[in-house]
Design an enzyme around this catalytic site. Structure first.
Site, PDB file in Angstrom:
ATOM      1  N   ASN A   8       0.931  -1.215  -0.164  1.00 24.39           N
ATOM      2  CA  ASN A   8      -0.127  -0.010   0.116  1.00 24.39           C
ATOM      3  C   ASN A   8       0.934   1.135  -0.008  1.00 24.39           C
ATOM      4  O   ASN A   8       1.512   1.547   1.055  1.00 24.39           O
ATOM      5  CB  ASN A   8      -0.853  -0.286   1.145  1.00 24.39           C
ATOM      6  CG  ASN A   8      -1.872   1.106   1.350  1.00 24.39           C
ATOM      7  OD1 ASN A   8      -1.801   2.053   0.584  1.00 24.39           O
ATOM      8  ND2 ASN A   8      -2.950   1.133   2.237  1.00 24.39           N
TER       9      ASN A   8
ATOM     10  N   ARG B   1      -2.542  -2.095  -3.512  1.00 23.87           N
ATOM     11  CA  ARG B   1      -3.651  -1.341  -3.571  1.00 23.87           C
ATOM     12  C   ARG B   1      -3.437   0.027  -4.349  1.00 23.87           C
ATOM     13  O   ARG B   1      -2.501   0.723  -4.255  1.00 23.87           O
ATOM     14  CB  ARG B   1      -3.853  -0.682  -1.863  1.00 23.87           C
ATOM     15  CG  ARG B   1      -4.914   0.037  -1.849  1.00 23.87           C
ATOM     16  CD  ARG B   1      -4.855   0.970  -0.329  1.00 23.87           C
ATOM     17  NE  ARG B   1      -6.142   1.650  -0.233  1.00 23.87           N
ATOM     18  CZ  ARG B   1      -6.119   2.606   0.460  1.00 23.87           C
ATOM     19  NH1 ARG B   1      -4.913   3.182   0.997  1.00 23.87           N
ATOM     20  NH2 ARG B   1      -7.201   3.729   0.374  1.00 23.87           N
TER      21      ARG B   1
ATOM     22  N   HIS C 278     -12.500   3.192  -0.361  1.00 20.11           N
ATOM     23  CA  HIS C 278     -12.627   2.319   0.884  1.00 20.11           C
ATOM     24  C   HIS C 278     -13.216   1.102   0.461  1.00 20.11           C
ATOM     25  O   HIS C 278     -13.752   0.197   1.037  1.00 20.11           O
ATOM     26  CB  HIS C 278     -13.351   2.843   2.218  1.00 20.11           C
ATOM     27  CG  HIS C 278     -12.557   3.843   2.728  1.00 20.11           C
ATOM     28  ND1 HIS C 278     -13.177   5.033   3.538  1.00 20.11           N
ATOM     29  CD2 HIS C 278     -11.086   4.139   2.916  1.00 20.11           C
ATOM     30  CE1 HIS C 278     -12.315   5.592   3.827  1.00 20.11           C
ATOM     31  NE2 HIS C 278     -11.165   5.150   3.665  1.00 20.11           N
TER      32      HIS C 278
ATOM     33  N   ARG D  26     -10.885  15.829   7.364  1.00 19.80           N
ATOM     34  CA  ARG D  26     -11.804  16.370   5.968  1.00 19.80           C
ATOM     35  C   ARG D  26     -13.167  16.581   6.546  1.00 19.80           C
ATOM     36  O   ARG D  26     -13.650  16.136   7.358  1.00 19.80           O
ATOM     37  CB  ARG D  26     -11.815  15.261   5.001  1.00 19.80           C
ATOM     38  CG  ARG D  26     -10.705  14.618   4.211  1.00 19.80           C
ATOM     39  CD  ARG D  26     -10.800  13.840   3.413  1.00 19.80           C
ATOM     40  NE  ARG D  26      -9.737  12.984   2.885  1.00 19.80           N
ATOM     41  CZ  ARG D  26      -9.461  11.842   2.855  1.00 19.80           C
ATOM     42  NH1 ARG D  26     -10.434  11.192   3.407  1.00 19.80           N
ATOM     43  NH2 ARG D  26      -8.152  11.448   2.509  1.00 19.80           N
TER      44      ARG D  26
ATOM     45  N   GLU E 285      -8.396  -4.844   5.036  1.00 16.70           N
ATOM     46  CA  GLU E 285      -8.154  -4.731   3.723  1.00 16.70           C
ATOM     47  C   GLU E 285      -6.883  -5.405   3.008  1.00 16.70           C
ATOM     48  O   GLU E 285      -6.960  -5.916   1.893  1.00 16.70           O
ATOM     49  CB  GLU E 285      -7.741  -3.064   3.600  1.00 16.70           C
ATOM     50  CG  GLU E 285      -9.114  -2.357   3.730  1.00 16.70           C
ATOM     51  CD  GLU E 285      -8.838  -0.811   3.886  1.00 16.70           C
ATOM     52  OE1 GLU E 285      -8.440  -0.445   4.952  1.00 16.70           O
ATOM     53  OE2 GLU E 285      -8.995  -0.092   2.940  1.00 16.70           O
TER      54      GLU E 285
END
Ligand code: AMP
Length: 403
Positions: free
Chosen positions: A12, A96, A185, A246, A389
């Site tokens: 990743n 990823r 996601h 965010r 993940e």
């Protein structure tokens, strides 16, 4: 691929970091996990834990110039434990990749054409795709003979109907610039919705699930019968829930206003909304543990930030209940969703009329396993389902190279 090749390395690659895990796919066991941080700085750091040998976590500090140097350092650490990248047991490397646009609906073996397409998507993922591409190129250089697989964050969301994915703006402008809801996601939403069905003892096709992935980044999705029908992140990961840094949903006119009235340029507005908003903008902290600690001490700013976070979550639970019509489960996952019992309690509080409730003692239990936290009488199962993940990327990669 050799018949004995059962390992998958998952990479990743972020803009200044590389997270990695080496897994054995015969049982999904982690053989090694690690992280390289602050790539390109003087104070780069590599933390490596060789789980296969039961070895201690090793940390090394010192400048790591770029992703190539980072991966070489990782390869060296793995080799020191007999898990080197040159091992015939390595079946593939799974990457990823954040943005796969509309083209990549499935994990994909990377060739030149695939890399070009990921490059073509840089305008819609300027922060993420370049780092992912660098990670892929570096891994290809280290093991040119090995299949490299891209697993896209957007792929799970490509099943969204057009009316959920399209923004209500001029169609020609939207199409010319590929402006639409992509969602992110996706690997987590796919994994968690499937695991939730498993927890209910049902097939994914039989259940409708609202997945709340609440980490530092946060997103919600509505999953009908195993397929995503709506998700809260949009063209970029900025839209939707209140996140660590965010803003999530905001009137787009705020951006013009900031430019016209506050004299900010695009980059400043971008930084404000992506890095200085959300929980950190509201109260100065983005870690939910710290926010809860401050609330316990009577801090009003922390309380207001928490209330805004929860209010937005409730709005999405309500919206996705309406989208799905029938909800079988609400699943909480990621750092906040898995660990912050007060967030789960507050998000579901008052939703009894919608068949949702949380049992206080089940909610307080800590466990790394998928579990129900709703009382028996509740019509909708409320669950905590730890996401994984890396395992999902490894499984998808391994399945593809063995297909
Ligand atoms: P993630 O992005 O999934 O790694 O989630 C990271 C976030 O999870 C952190 O910023 C914290 O806000 C939150 N978190 C992690 N552990 C806990 C905990 N024990 N209690 C509350 N929040 C937590």
């Amino acid at each position: 691929m050799s018949a004995t090749a059962t390992r998958v390395l998952v990479l990743n690659s972020g803009s200044s970091s590389v997270k990695y895990q080496l897994l054995d796919m015969t049982d999904g066991a982690r053989l090694a996990v690690g992280l390289v941080e602050r790539i390109g700085e003087e104070t780069s750091r590599l933390a490596h834990t060789p789980l296969a040998t039961g070895g201690e976590r090793r940390e090394t500090e010192g400048p790591i110039a770029d992703h190539t140097a980072a991966l070489k350092a990782v390869a060296k650490e793995l080799a020191a434990d007999g898990l080197g990248l040159d091992s015939p047991e390595l079946a593939a490397i799974g990457h990823r990749v954040v943005h796969g646009g509309l083209k990549f609906t499935e994990p994909t073996v990377i060739d030149d054409a695939v890399l070009k397409e990921i490059e073509r998507l840089i305008p819609v993922a300027p922060l993420h795709n370049p780092a992912n591409i660098t990670g892929i190129r570096t891994a290809q250089a280290l093991r040119p003979d090995l299949p490299q697989v891209a697993v896209f964050d957007t792929a799970f969301h490509t099943t969204m109907p057009e009316y959920a994915a399209r923004y209500a703006i001029d169609v020609a402008t939207a199409d010319a610039h590929r402006i639409r809801r992509y969602g992110f996601h996706g690997t987590s939403h796919a994994y968690v919705s499937r695991k939730t069905a498993e927890l209910l003892g049902k097939a994914p096709e039989e259940v409708n699930v609202i997945v709340l992935h609440l980490g530092n980044g946060a997103s919600a999705s509505a999953v009908r019968g195993g397929r995503c029908v709506d998700t809260s992140m949009g063209l970029t990961p900025l839209e939707g829930l209140v996140m660590g840094t965010r803003s999530g949903d905001i009137d787009p006119a705020v951006t013009f206003h900031l430019k016209r009235v506050a004299g900010m340029d695009e980059d400043e507005v971008d930084t404000l909304l992506n890095k200085k908003s959300g929980l950190i903008g509201l109260c100065g902290d983005n870690d939910m543990r710290e926010i809860r600690r401050r609330i316990d001490e009577g801090d009003e700013r922390a309380q207001l930030a928490f209330d805004i976070y929860i209010h937005r979550l409730k709005k999405y639970i309500g919206a996705y209940s309406a989208v799905l019509g029938r909800v079988d489960a609400v699943a909480f996952t990621a750092g906040v969703g898995e660990n912050a019992a007060p967030v789960r309690e507050a998000a579901i509080a008052g939703l009894e009329e919608m068949g949702m409730a949380v049992d206080a003692s089940l909610n307080a239990l800590r466990s790394g396993e998928p579990r129900l936290i709703s009382p028996d009488y509740a019509r909708v199962a409320v669950a905590v389902v730890p996401t994984d993940e890396e395992l999902e990327i490894a499984q998808q990669t391994y399945a593809l190279v063995n297909a």
